[in-house]
Structures are given as structure tokens and as C-alpha cells.
Write an enzyme that holds these catalytic residues in place. Structure first.
Site, PDB file in Angstrom:
ATOM      1  N   GLU A 156     135.851   1.093  92.072  1.00 31.53           N
ATOM      2  CA  GLU A 156     137.098   0.313  92.017  1.00 31.53           C
ATOM      3  C   GLU A 156     137.693   0.045  93.402  1.00 31.53           C
ATOM      4  O   GLU A 156     138.868   0.339  93.656  1.00 31.53           O
ATOM      5  CB  GLU A 156     138.094   1.001  91.073  1.00 31.53           C
ATOM      6  N   GLU A 263     130.556   0.943  81.689  1.00 30.00           N
ATOM      7  CA  GLU A 263     131.578   1.687  80.927  1.00 30.00           C
ATOM      8  C   GLU A 263     132.043   0.860  79.729  1.00 30.00           C
ATOM      9  O   GLU A 263     133.249   0.696  79.500  1.00 30.00           O
ATOM     10  CB  GLU A 263     132.784   2.014  81.825  1.00 30.00           C
TER      11      GLU A 263
HETATM   12  O1  9MR Z   1     137.489   8.077  80.525  1.00 33.63           O
HETATM   13  C1  9MR Z   1     137.870   8.804  81.686  1.00 33.63           C
HETATM   14  C2  9MR Z   1     138.970   9.787  81.354  1.00 33.63           C
HETATM   15  O2  9MR Z   1     138.498  10.763  80.446  1.00 33.63           O
HETATM   16  C3  9MR Z   1     139.463  10.459  82.624  1.00 33.63           C
HETATM   17  O3  9MR Z   1     140.589  11.274  82.331  1.00 33.63           O
HETATM   18  C4  9MR Z   1     139.867   9.405  83.656  1.00 33.63           C
HETATM   19  C5  9MR Z   1     140.264  10.037  84.971  1.00 33.63           C
HETATM   20  O4  9MR Z   1     139.184  10.752  85.492  1.00 33.63           O
HETATM   21  O5  9MR Z   1     138.795   8.512  83.882  1.00 33.63           O
HETATM   22  C6  9MR Z   1     138.342   7.830  82.760  1.00 33.63           C
HETATM   23  O6  9MR Z   1     137.238   6.999  83.068  1.00 33.63           O
HETATM   24  C7  9MR Z   1     137.488   5.937  83.985  1.00 33.63           C
HETATM   25  C8  9MR Z   1     136.275   5.790  84.850  1.00 33.63           C
HETATM   26  O7  9MR Z   1     135.974   6.998  85.495  1.00 33.63           O
HETATM   27  C9  9MR Z   1     136.450   4.680  85.872  1.00 33.63           C
HETATM   28  N1  9MR Z   1     136.824   3.449  85.220  1.00 33.63           N
HETATM   29  C10 9MR Z   1     137.943   3.496  84.293  1.00 33.63           C
HETATM   30  C11 9MR Z   1     137.707   4.598  83.266  1.00 33.63           C
HETATM   31  C12 9MR Z   1     138.869   4.639  82.276  1.00 33.63           C
HETATM   32  O8  9MR Z   1     140.051   4.992  82.905  1.00 33.63           O
END
Ligand code: 9MR
Length: 352
Positions: A156, A263
Site C-alpha cells: 500500500e 486479497e
Molecule cells: O485482515 C487483516 C486483519 O485481520 C488485520 O487485523 C489487519 C491489520 O493487520 O490487516 C488485515 O488485512 C489487510 C491486509 O494485510 C492488507 N490489505 C488490507 C487488509 C484488510 O485490512
């Protein structure tokens, strides 16, 4: 009446009874093993808590051959307040992937959203920031060398509005471009065999963000960064315009690198559009998952890195925190296939 036609009549009656029963609840949906029909890897995100649930494990092993740690391989878990590293949970995820024959996709080394106390409180008279940054990447990637076949190195990087890059602790300390370049270089040194990714979201919804992402890709490649793949997260809503996912995946493919739909989920509750019925909304959801698969299939085989589901069942999805009624996954809370699972399987089985 012959035995065969008696069986047919009986079968018909039974089928009718089954249909009537199903009309009252949701119709049962059949989806074959996704990894068996897909000509590229199918992934799921995972948390250690999932590994303790036999139903999750069965579903994951039936359909998936890649695993991305959902959060326990990020700084938020690994980096301790004193700057030390904790590897117990990342190890458990890596062991599971290795023991069960899934590819492991490491996620995510450098992310603007994570700035742990261990870095914020770093005593820079003792250890320079650059040294601590290098050490983190070297330690993590080195530990899973030969186990994690790929990594999201920078996650990101593009600004929310698509205009340029995000500000972050890493950019401030090490430079807006240099911190990215540096992360790729350190990751390459720590594991010369891993495919290294730049990963971002909303690329299908925002042409400007997609454009900035592609320009950054070019800049990194021109600077000699060992970038091997591009990830498009594909967090979309059910009313996403048809063709948007395909356009983004195809534009990424033009760079000649591996492309990961990294994702995928399709939110129902974030959709603003009007749907005539729940069934219509579910069809729209299925069409979007199918579009992601078709877009990967349209790439040259060597560039089809794979499609990863961000939450196998609805109850596993991060979107449930935002709205407890959302149902963005392809399997329901009990692990039953939803129409989206069938639509995805059908798209994957075509044009092999
Ligand atoms: O799904 C993930 C969630 O369980 C975590 O708490 C969060 C913070 O680490 O991250 C979420 O996954 C993210 C991913 O790592 C990057 N893209 C966005 C995803 C959704 O927020």
C-alpha cells in the site's frame, strides 16, 4: 415398467422432494475443489487460530494450495516493544504450510499502517534506523528462506487518492523512494529465490491510483530493484462495475511481471447499488470473483501468480468487524459453498 424407468420415476420424486425442502432454506451449492480446477495457485489468508479449527483446515486443504499469514507475520506481531522479534506464530503458520504442502506467501514487510513501538522508541545513538530496518527484513525473510516462496515487500505505497506515494515513518526516515528500493534489496539478499511483490488496493476502482502504481513499478525496475510481481488486493463491493477488475489485472500484466489477485473479497454491505433480490446480489458477487479468475487466465501462464481469498468463510473475514452482517466470502459461516464458489470454480475450469 422396466427397473431403469422405475428408478428414474423414484429418482424424480426424490429430487422433487429435495427441491421443495431446499426452496425453504438456501439452495445447496456444489463447488469442486478450486485448486484442482485452477491452472494457477489458489490461496487463503490464515491466522494461527484457524489452524486449530478442523473444519477450517479441511476446507483450506480441499480448495487451496497457497497460504498468506493474515497478520501474524507483520510488524504488529513480530516486533516487540524492546525491538526484539517474536517468531512463534509466524513459525506455526510456516510449519503448517510446509507440512501440508501449501505455498507460503509472506505478508507484509513494509506497510505505512504499521509503526511498532520497537521502531518508534529506537535508540538511534546505539543503532541507526537504517540498520534496524535492514535487520528486520533480513531476519524475517532469512528465517523463512526457502519456505516462503514469495513476499509482499512493500504494501500500500500509493496515496489514498492515487496522487503519488503515501507518507510513512519509513518514508520519513529513509526516503520516499529509497525505503522501498532498500526493502527490495534486503529481501533479495536474504532470499535470492523468493518472488518479491509490490501490493496495493483500489487499483480497479481508481485509474489514477493504478497509474501511480504502474509508474512506481517502472521506477523501481529502472532503479534495478528486484521486483518480481504485482499484487492487486481486489477488496471490492458487489456493485463494482463489470470489467473493472479485468482492466486492472490486464494493466498490471502489461508490466511483464507475475500478477497476484492477493486479497480477494466482495463485500455485500459496502455495495451501494440496488439489487432486485438477495439472489441477484449473490450472482453479482459470483460474477466479480469469476471476473478476477478470468482476468488471470487471460495473462500468459508464466504471469498467473494466483488468486488468494481474504477469508475463506464469511465468518473469517476482516469485513465482519466493519459490519457483522457482511457476507463477502465464497463459503458461508458453516463452510458451505455459496453461489460465488460455484461461479469461481466454473470460471477457473474454463479456458484451461
Ligand atoms: O485482515 C487483516 C486483519 O485481520 C488485520 O487485523 C489487519 C491489520 O493487520 O490487516 C488485515 O488485512 C489487510 C491486509 O494485510 C492488507 N490489505 C488490507 C487488509 C484488510 O485490512
Amino acid at each position: 415398467m422396466s427397473a431403469a424407468s422405475r428408478r428414474a420415476v423414484l429418482g424424480g420424486a426424490l429430487a422433487l422432494a429435495a427441491c421443495e425442502r431446499q426452496a425453504k432454506s438456501a439452495p445447496a451449492v456444489y463447488a469442486p475443489s478450486l485448486k484442482s480446477v485452477a491452472p494457477f495457485p489458489i490461496g487463503t489468508c490464515a491466522q494461527v487460530s484457524h489452524l486449530q479449527q478442523p473444519l477450517w483446515v479441511d476446507l483450506a486443504l480441499r480448495h487451496c494450495n497457497r497460504l498468506t499469514p493474515e497478520w501474524e507475520m507483520k510488524m504488529e506481531y513480530v516486533v516487540q516493544p524492546d525491538g526484539g522479534f517474536l517468531f512463534d506464530r509466524p513459525d506455526r503458520l510456516a510449519d503448517f504450510a510446509r507440512d501440508r504442502g501449501l505455498r507460503l506467501h509472506g505478508h507484509a514487510l513494509v506497510w505505512y499502517a504499521q509503526k511498532p513501538a520497537g521502531f518508534l522508541n529506537l535508540d538511534e545513538r546505539r543503532v541507526s534506523f537504517a540498520r534496524a530496518y535492514d535487520n528486520y527484513i533480513t531476519a524475517l525473510v532469512g528465517r523463512y528462506r526457502g519456505v516462503a516462496a514469495s513476499w509482499d515487500v512493500v504494501n500500500e505505497a500509493i496515496a489514498e487518492d492515487g496522487d503519488g506515494w503515501r507518507d510513512s515513518l519509513w518514508a520519513q526516515k529513509l526516503g520516499p523512494f529509497d525505503h522501498m528500493r532498500r526493502a527490495f534489496d534486503r529481501a533479495r539478499e536474504a532470499d535470492p529465490g523468493a518472488v518479491l511483490f509490490l501490493n496495493d488496493y483500489n487499483l480497479e476502482l481508481m485509474p489514477k491510483k493504478l497509474d501511480s502504481f504502474l509508474r512506481l513499478t517502472e521506477q523501481l525496475l529502472k532503479a534495478g530493484a528486484p521486483l518480481g510481481g504485482l499484487g492487486t488486493q481486489t477488496h471490492v463491493a458487489a456493485d463494482t462495475e463489470a470489467g473493472a477488475i479485468g482492466r486492472a489485472v490486464s494493466a498490471l500484466g502489461q508490466m511483464g511481471l507475475a500478477v497476484h489477485v492477493s486479497e480477494a473479497d466482495v463485500s455485500m454491505t459496502r455495495a451501494q447499488g440496488m439489487f432486485a433480490s438477495r439472489a441477484e446480489r449473490e450472482r453479482a458477487q459470483g460474477r466479480l470473483y469469476a471476473e478476477a479468475a478470468e482476468a488471470l487466465l487471460a495473462l500468459p501462464p508464466a504471469q498467473r501468480f494466483g488468486l488468494t481469498l481474504w477469508g475463506l468463510r464469511d465468518r473469517d473475514s476482516w469485513l465482519r468487524n466493519e459490519n457483522p452482517t457482511d457476507s463477502p466470502a465464497i463459503f458461508d459461516d458453516s463452510g458451505n459453498a455459496k453461489p460465488a464458489a460455484a461461479a469461481l470454480a466454473e470460471a477457473l475450469s474454463r479456458n484451461r
